[in-house]
Design a protein around this motif. Structure first.
Motif, short mmCIF file in Angstrom:
data_model
loop_
_atom_site.label_atom_id
_atom_site.label_comp_id
_atom_site.label_asym_id
_atom_site.label_seq_id
_atom_site.Cartn_x
_atom_site.Cartn_y
_atom_site.Cartn_z
N VAL A 20 0.87 -1.17 0.00
CA VAL A 20 0.00 0.00 0.00
C VAL A 20 0.91 1.22 0.00
N CYS A 21 0.57 2.21 -0.82
CA CYS A 21 1.36 3.44 -0.93
C CYS A 21 0.48 4.61 -0.48
N ILE A 22 0.93 5.31 0.57
CA ILE A 22 0.14 6.41 1.12
C ILE A 22 1.01 7.66 1.26
N GLY A 23 0.36 8.78 1.39
CA GLY A 23 1.03 10.07 1.54
C GLY A 23 0.05 11.16 1.14
N LEU A 24 0.34 12.38 1.55
CA LEU A 24 -0.56 13.49 1.26
C LEU A 24 -0.61 13.79 -0.24
N THR A 25 -1.66 14.47 -0.67
CA THR A 25 -1.76 14.94 -2.05
C THR A 25 -0.56 15.83 -2.36
N GLY A 26 0.03 15.63 -3.51
CA GLY A 26 1.16 16.45 -3.93
C GLY A 26 2.51 15.94 -3.46
N SER A 27 2.53 14.82 -2.73
CA SER A 27 3.81 14.29 -2.25
C SER A 27 4.60 13.62 -3.37
N GLY A 28 3.90 13.22 -4.44
CA GLY A 28 4.59 12.64 -5.60
C GLY A 28 4.43 11.14 -5.74
N LYS A 29 3.45 10.56 -5.08
CA LYS A 29 3.24 9.11 -5.15
C LYS A 29 3.03 8.64 -6.59
N THR A 30 2.09 9.25 -7.27
CA THR A 30 1.75 8.83 -8.63
C THR A 30 2.93 9.03 -9.58
N SER A 31 3.61 10.16 -9.48
CA SER A 31 4.74 10.44 -10.36
C SER A 31 5.86 9.43 -10.17
N LEU A 33 5.69 6.32 -8.91
CA LEU A 33 5.29 4.99 -9.37
C LEU A 33 5.23 4.94 -10.90
N SER A 34 4.73 6.00 -11.52
CA SER A 34 4.67 6.04 -12.98
C SER A 34 6.06 5.98 -13.59
N LYS A 35 6.97 6.72 -13.01
CA LYS A 35 8.35 6.72 -13.51
C LYS A 35 8.99 5.34 -13.37
N LEU A 36 8.72 4.66 -12.25
CA LEU A 36 9.24 3.30 -12.05
C LEU A 36 8.67 2.32 -13.08
N CYS A 37 7.46 2.61 -13.56
CA CYS A 37 6.81 1.76 -14.57
C CYS A 37 7.12 2.24 -15.99
N SER A 38 8.08 3.16 -16.12
CA SER A 38 8.49 3.72 -17.41
C SER A 38 7.35 4.42 -18.14
N GLU A 39 6.44 5.01 -17.40
CA GLU A 39 5.37 5.80 -17.99
C GLU A 39 5.78 7.26 -18.00
N SER A 40 5.18 8.02 -18.88
CA SER A 40 5.52 9.44 -19.00
C SER A 40 4.98 10.22 -17.81
N PRO A 41 5.85 10.94 -17.10
CA PRO A 41 5.38 11.72 -15.95
C PRO A 41 4.53 12.93 -16.33
N GLU A 42 4.57 13.34 -17.61
CA GLU A 42 3.78 14.48 -18.05
C GLU A 42 2.28 14.18 -18.03
N GLU A 43 1.92 12.91 -18.12
CA GLU A 43 0.52 12.54 -18.18
C GLU A 43 -0.06 12.18 -16.82
N VAL A 44 0.69 12.41 -15.76
CA VAL A 44 0.26 12.04 -14.42
C VAL A 44 -0.82 12.99 -13.92
N VAL A 45 -1.87 12.40 -13.36
CA VAL A 45 -2.97 13.15 -12.76
C VAL A 45 -3.06 12.71 -11.31
N SER A 46 -3.29 13.66 -10.42
CA SER A 46 -3.40 13.35 -9.00
C SER A 46 -4.46 12.27 -8.77
N THR A 47 -4.14 11.32 -7.90
CA THR A 47 -5.03 10.19 -7.67
C THR A 47 -6.22 10.59 -6.80
N THR A 48 -7.41 10.28 -7.31
CA THR A 48 -8.63 10.43 -6.54
C THR A 48 -9.13 9.01 -6.28
N GLY A 49 -9.22 8.63 -5.03
CA GLY A 49 -9.59 7.25 -4.72
C GLY A 49 -8.32 6.42 -4.61
#
Length: 188
Positions: A20-31, A33-49
């Motif tokens: 489980v990955c937790i942290g406040l909004t804007g901490s960079g969780k999605t960015s 994880l996306s980078k680790l999965c070789s996804e483009s960080p430009e397309e990252v949207v803050s996680t809702t849910g």
């Protein structure tokens, strides 16, 4: 001799761990994880849910359930803890004092939660590339990690999107802790 060399079969399956990955909004969780999965960080949207990602490493696959960090979502985090084998907590090391205090309280709650308190924790002090970033030592002291996490298995690491080698090394250390827990379970 031929059979031994050519008929080995498929390589052994990599172990999979549910995190489980937790942290406040804007901490960079999605960015992160996306980078680790070789996804483009430009397309990252803050996680809702929540968001689930399979993060592949050479020696394991991490199935990461990332939970949104907004005020109205944090109260539901504990509903997603069941079945987790480890925790990733991401904090913005360059955040305001108020946000840092909120992150501290959330981390303390997670470290003491009955479903998480025995699990390994990877605490990522993100945004180390920003001028206002606090050092790992400052965060360790401010978050009171030494006394609070005594007897627990945790790693506190600095990170940023600019240093993927350090981020991957942090996750390798977490995988080592997860493997140790697996070996301990086998011994029991």
């Amino acid at each position: 001799c031929f059979r031994a060399l050519c008929c080995k079969g498929p390589p052994p399956a990599r172990p999979e761990y549910d995190l489980v990955c937790i942290g406040l909004t804007g901490s960079g969780k999605t960015s992160l994880l996306s980078k680790l999965c070789s996804e483009s960080p430009e397309e990252v949207v803050s996680t809702t849910g929540f968001n689930i990602k399979a993060v592949p490493f050479q020696n394991a696959i991490l199935n990461v359930k990332e939970l949104g960090g907004a005020d109205n979502i944090r109260k539901y985090w504990s509903r997603y803890y069941q079945g987790s084998q480890g925790v990733i907590f991401v904090l913005d090391s360059a955040s305001s004092e108020d946000d840092l205090e909120t992150a501290r309280n959330e981390l303390h709650s997670a470290l003491q939660h009955p479903q998480l308190c025995t699990l390994p924790f990877l605490i990522l002090a993100n945004h180390q590339d920003k001028p206002a970033a606090r050092s790992v030592q400052e965060i360790k002291k401010y978050f009171e990690l030494e006394p609070l996490a005594r007897g627990k298995r945790w790693i506190l690491q600095p990170c940023s999107l600019d240093n993927m080698d350090a981020l991957k090394d942090s996750f390798s250390q977490l995988i080592n802790l997860l493997e140790e827990k697996d070996h301990d379970a086998v011994r029991m």
